[in-house]
Enzyme design. Sequence first.
Site, mmCIF file in Angstrom:
data_model
loop_
_atom_site.group_PDB
_atom_site.id
_atom_site.type_symbol
_atom_site.label_atom_id
_atom_site.label_comp_id
_atom_site.label_asym_id
_atom_site.label_seq_id
_atom_site.Cartn_x
_atom_site.Cartn_y
_atom_site.Cartn_z
ATOM 1 N N ASP A 19 3.362 -6.572 7.148
ATOM 2 C CA ASP A 19 3.784 -5.203 7.484
ATOM 3 C C ASP A 19 4.220 -5.003 8.938
ATOM 4 O O ASP A 19 3.840 -4.017 9.590
ATOM 5 C CB ASP A 19 2.665 -4.200 7.140
ATOM 6 C CG ASP A 19 2.400 -4.126 5.650
ATOM 7 O OD1 ASP A 19 3.031 -4.883 4.895
ATOM 8 O OD2 ASP A 19 1.560 -3.308 5.232
ATOM 9 N N ASP A 59 5.370 -2.746 3.576
ATOM 10 C CA ASP A 59 4.856 -1.560 2.925
ATOM 11 C C ASP A 59 6.111 -0.787 2.499
ATOM 12 O O ASP A 59 7.034 -0.610 3.305
ATOM 13 C CB ASP A 59 4.021 -0.776 3.949
ATOM 14 C CG ASP A 59 2.889 0.006 3.320
ATOM 15 O OD1 ASP A 59 2.335 -0.430 2.297
ATOM 16 O OD2 ASP A 59 2.544 1.074 3.873
ATOM 17 N N HIS A 61 7.014 2.418 0.231
ATOM 18 C CA HIS A 61 6.613 3.551 -0.602
ATOM 19 C C HIS A 61 7.799 4.427 -0.998
ATOM 20 O O HIS A 61 8.681 4.693 -0.168
ATOM 21 C CB HIS A 61 5.638 4.439 0.169
ATOM 22 C CG HIS A 61 4.372 3.765 0.590
ATOM 23 N ND1 HIS A 61 3.552 3.089 -0.277
ATOM 24 C CD2 HIS A 61 3.767 3.673 1.819
ATOM 25 C CE1 HIS A 61 2.501 2.620 0.379
ATOM 26 N NE2 HIS A 61 2.607 2.945 1.659
ATOM 27 N N HIS A 65 4.783 9.589 -2.112
ATOM 28 C CA HIS A 65 3.758 8.633 -2.538
ATOM 29 C C HIS A 65 2.357 9.257 -2.499
ATOM 30 O O HIS A 65 2.063 10.091 -1.634
ATOM 31 C CB HIS A 65 3.801 7.393 -1.627
ATOM 32 C CG HIS A 65 2.974 6.260 -2.129
ATOM 33 N ND1 HIS A 65 1.762 5.930 -1.571
ATOM 34 C CD2 HIS A 65 3.177 5.404 -3.158
ATOM 35 C CE1 HIS A 65 1.264 4.896 -2.241
ATOM 36 N NE2 HIS A 65 2.100 4.559 -3.194
ATOM 37 N N HIS A 94 5.009 7.362 5.612
ATOM 38 C CA HIS A 94 5.372 6.141 6.352
ATOM 39 C C HIS A 94 6.025 5.132 5.409
ATOM 40 O O HIS A 94 5.805 5.170 4.198
ATOM 41 C CB HIS A 94 4.127 5.497 6.984
ATOM 42 C CG HIS A 94 3.141 4.998 5.960
ATOM 43 N ND1 HIS A 94 2.255 5.825 5.321
ATOM 44 C CD2 HIS A 94 2.925 3.768 5.442
ATOM 45 C CE1 HIS A 94 1.525 5.137 4.462
ATOM 46 N NE2 HIS A 94 1.922 3.878 4.495
ATOM 47 N N LYS A 119 5.296 -3.945 -1.274
ATOM 48 C CA LYS A 119 4.104 -3.428 -1.950
ATOM 49 C C LYS A 119 3.979 -1.936 -1.703
ATOM 50 O O LYS A 119 4.543 -1.407 -0.753
ATOM 51 C CB LYS A 119 2.860 -4.159 -1.421
ATOM 52 C CG LYS A 119 2.661 -3.933 0.060
ATOM 53 C CD LYS A 119 1.519 -4.743 0.604
ATOM 54 C CE LYS A 119 1.334 -4.493 2.073
ATOM 55 N NZ LYS A 119 1.057 -3.079 2.422
ATOM 56 N N CYS A 168 -4.230 -3.600 5.783
ATOM 57 C CA CYS A 168 -3.455 -4.538 4.974
ATOM 58 C C CYS A 168 -3.772 -5.998 5.276
ATOM 59 O O CYS A 168 -3.764 -6.837 4.376
ATOM 60 C CB CYS A 168 -1.975 -4.222 5.100
ATOM 61 S SG CYS A 168 -1.601 -2.617 4.332
HETATM 62 C C1 VGL Z 1 -1.178 0.106 6.019
HETATM 63 C C2 VGL Z 1 -2.153 2.161 5.915
HETATM 64 C C3 VGL Z 1 -1.249 2.576 4.964
HETATM 65 C C4 VGL Z 1 -1.172 -1.264 6.630
HETATM 66 C C5 VGL Z 1 -0.256 0.487 5.063
HETATM 67 O O1 VGL Z 1 -0.104 -1.907 6.650
HETATM 68 O O2 VGL Z 1 -2.241 -1.702 7.098
HETATM 69 N N1 VGL Z 1 -2.128 0.946 6.421
HETATM 70 N N2 VGL Z 1 -0.316 1.731 4.552
HETATM 71 ZN ZN ZN Z 2 1.218 2.421 3.245
#
Ligand code: VGL
Ligand code: ZN
Length: 219
Positions: A19, A59, A61, A65, A94, A119, A168
């Site tokens: 990410d 990430d 979405h 979401h 995000h 994901k 993550c």
């Molecule tokens: C993440 C919060 C929400 C991450 C992703 O990449 O750690 N944290 N979505």
């Molecule tokens: Zn996320």
Amino acid sequence: MAGDPVGPAGAHAALLVVDMQPDFMPGGALAVAEGDLILAPIAALLRRGRFAVCVATQDWHPSGHVSFASSHPGHRPFDVVELYGHEQVLWPDHCVQGTPGAVLHADLPREPFALIVRKGADPRTDSYSTFRNNWNALGERLALGLAGFLRERGVRDVYLCGLARDYCVKWSAEDAAAAGFRVTVLWDLTRPVDPRSDADVRRDLERVGVRIIDSAELA
Ligand code: VGL
Ligand code: ZN
């Protein structure tokens, strides 16, 4: 394997870059402090070419979401609610698919990546781990296929870096260990959403057999 041209991580080692997206950088929608400081060292590690397989994750979405506070009237970002019987942190919007904040960060080379895993695309289920979604309404955590991909490539060791250390990266490392890989987190190449979580994150990871090192120890 001493003298192995692919070493020291080895011919059976994969690097998972989690990410590294603008929305998680300072100034981004879900900013992780100092997330930008790990861009250059991760880029350098990728360019060294010492891992047999490199995988990036995004990430990814859809708008609206279920993990977004904006989808829960009366709630604000960082509230915690119950979703399908489990705790769900509500995040600022995000990494919305197709937006500039969701791209793989431009400072990272693309060429080393054998695979880019996206994901969190299920509108109703979050996905911290790169291996499987969080729980859905049926209580399942659906696999994303990464364990099979790595296994078929002969990977035995999984090294992780990226964002965020306490979400993550942690969930991915735990699932990698559960899938039977030997797992190492490159601690200095991660940053947390909540720095107060560091001791707990270390303890939880070590408890499931995840090794924590600094990237300098890769040598
Ligand atoms: C993440 C919060 C929400 C991450 C992703 O990449 O750690 N944290 N979505
Ligand atoms: Zn996320």
